[in-house]
Enzyme design. Structure first.
Site, PDB file in Angstrom:
ATOM      1  CG  HIS A   1       3.987  25.655 -15.468  1.00 23.21           C
ATOM      2  ND1 HIS A   1       5.096  25.336 -16.219  1.00 23.21           N
ATOM      3  CD2 HIS A   1       3.634  26.914 -15.828  1.00 23.21           C
ATOM      4  CE1 HIS A   1       5.385  26.358 -17.019  1.00 23.21           C
ATOM      5  NE2 HIS A   1       4.523  27.327 -16.797  1.00 23.21           N
TER       6      HIS A   1
ATOM      7  CE  LYS B   1       6.521  32.864 -25.229  1.00 27.07           C
ATOM      8  NZ  LYS B   1       5.666  32.778 -24.040  1.00 27.07           N
TER       9      LYS B   1
ATOM     10  NE  ARG C   1       6.684  33.466 -13.444  1.00 21.76           N
ATOM     11  CZ  ARG C   1       6.985  33.178 -14.696  1.00 21.76           C
ATOM     12  NH1 ARG C   1       7.849  32.237 -14.954  1.00 21.76           N
ATOM     13  NH2 ARG C   1       6.433  33.839 -15.687  1.00 21.76           N
TER      14      ARG C   1
ATOM     15  CB  SER D   1       9.471  27.494 -19.557  1.00 20.33           C
ATOM     16  OG  SER D   1       8.358  26.975 -18.872  1.00 20.33           O
TER      17      SER D   1
HETATM   18  P1  ADP Z   1       3.165  31.937 -21.422  1.00 20.02           P
HETATM   19  O1  ADP Z   1       3.959  31.769 -22.671  1.00 20.02           O
HETATM   20  O2  ADP Z   1       1.703  32.104 -21.635  1.00 20.02           O
HETATM   21  O3  ADP Z   1       3.738  32.923 -20.449  1.00 20.02           O
HETATM   22  P2  ADP Z   1       4.108  29.877 -19.642  1.00 20.02           P
HETATM   23  O4  ADP Z   1       4.062  28.423 -19.896  1.00 20.02           O
HETATM   24  O5  ADP Z   1       5.449  30.515 -19.521  1.00 20.02           O
HETATM   25  O6  ADP Z   1       3.237  30.511 -20.783  1.00 20.02           O
HETATM   26  O7  ADP Z   1       3.287  30.227 -18.345  1.00 20.02           O
HETATM   27  C1  ADP Z   1       1.937  29.890 -18.203  1.00 20.02           C
HETATM   28  C2  ADP Z   1       1.419  30.462 -16.921  1.00 20.02           C
HETATM   29  O8  ADP Z   1       2.089  29.868 -15.823  1.00 20.02           O
HETATM   30  C3  ADP Z   1       1.617  31.972 -16.764  1.00 20.02           C
HETATM   31  O9  ADP Z   1       0.508  32.500 -16.081  1.00 20.02           O
HETATM   32  C4  ADP Z   1       2.844  32.080 -15.908  1.00 20.02           C
HETATM   33  O10 ADP Z   1       2.835  33.271 -15.147  1.00 20.02           O
HETATM   34  C5  ADP Z   1       2.673  30.866 -15.019  1.00 20.02           C
HETATM   35  N1  ADP Z   1       3.949  30.395 -14.505  1.00 20.02           N
HETATM   36  C6  ADP Z   1       5.092  30.196 -15.156  1.00 20.02           C
HETATM   37  N2  ADP Z   1       6.094  29.808 -14.338  1.00 20.02           N
HETATM   38  C7  ADP Z   1       5.542  29.770 -13.099  1.00 20.02           C
HETATM   39  C8  ADP Z   1       6.049  29.491 -11.800  1.00 20.02           C
HETATM   40  N3  ADP Z   1       7.344  29.205 -11.587  1.00 20.02           N
HETATM   41  N4  ADP Z   1       5.186  29.549 -10.782  1.00 20.02           N
HETATM   42  C9  ADP Z   1       3.893  29.883 -11.006  1.00 20.02           C
HETATM   43  N5  ADP Z   1       3.364  30.177 -12.162  1.00 20.02           N
HETATM   44  C10 ADP Z   1       4.166  30.136 -13.220  1.00 20.02           C
END
Ligand code: ADP
Length: 161
Positions: free
Chosen positions: A18, A42, A91, A129
């Site tokens: 992130h 969720k 990703r 995550s």
């Molecule tokens: P959600 O529950 O909306 O998927 P996340 O917190 O998992 O929320 O992800 C938020 C955003 O960050 C999404 O667009 C996801 O694709 C992106 N994201 C998650 N992990 C990574 C990563 N390792 N690198 C880049 N972007 C990421």
């Protein structure tokens, strides 16, 4: 008018993936609002306050980034913040289908706001995550994948102190 992007997500917890994305987006936008979703459907490991606090600490060195929370429709929230764009990370190909649907739905709901996808750095391409939590719960070494505060919070949560 500053160019504002809303970066929505669960951030349960925030990872270096992130952070990588936010750093890239800062080259394009004047301000980024990290919008931590309360997520009615969720189940999250960390409470909304914990997730926001970890974001706040991890991004303390970036004055152009603010942390907020939202519930309800994302596009409504983005409009209320005068954001021009919704920022999402890509990703591997697996992200594509869901992100595509989400972007199309948001465009339909609010045509004025564009979704902008940025590609994460190669190092974080397999980092999510949920995978991170799975590794952490079994005592896997997650140092270097998350900001310091998240490392400690995860260990504390799983009683690994
Ligand atoms: P959600 O529950 O909306 O998927 P996340 O917190 O998992 O929320 O992800 C938020 C955003 O960050 C999404 O667009 C996801 O694709 C992106 N994201 C998650 N992990 C990574 C990563 N390792 N690198 C880049 N972007 C990421």
């Amino acid at each position: 008018m500053p160019d504002i992007a809303v970066y929505p997500g669960s951030f349960d917890p925030i990872t270096n993936g992130h952070l990588d994305l936010i750093q890239r987006a800062l080259k394009i936008f004047d301000r980024i609002i990290v919008a931590v979703a309360t997520n009615a459907f969720k189940k999250s490991l960390f409470t909304i306050e914990e997730r926001m606090e970890m974001c706040r600490v991890s991004l303390a060195d970036y004055p152009m980034v603010s942390i907020d929370t939202f519930d309800g429709l994302l596009v409504k929230y983005a409009t209320s913040q005068k954001a021009r764009a919704i920022l999402r990370g890509l990703r591997a190909v697996t992200d594509f289908e869901y992100e595509f649907q989400l972007a199309m739905m948001n465009r339909r709901l609010e045509p004025e706001i564009e979704t902008v996808f940025l590609m994460t750095g190669l190092r974080w391409i397999f980092l999510s995550s949920s995978i991170l939590k799975e590794a952490a719960v079994h005592g896997g070494d997650i140092a270097g994948m998350v900001p310091e505060i998240v490392f400690h919070k995860l260990r504390e949560k799983f009683g690994l102190k």
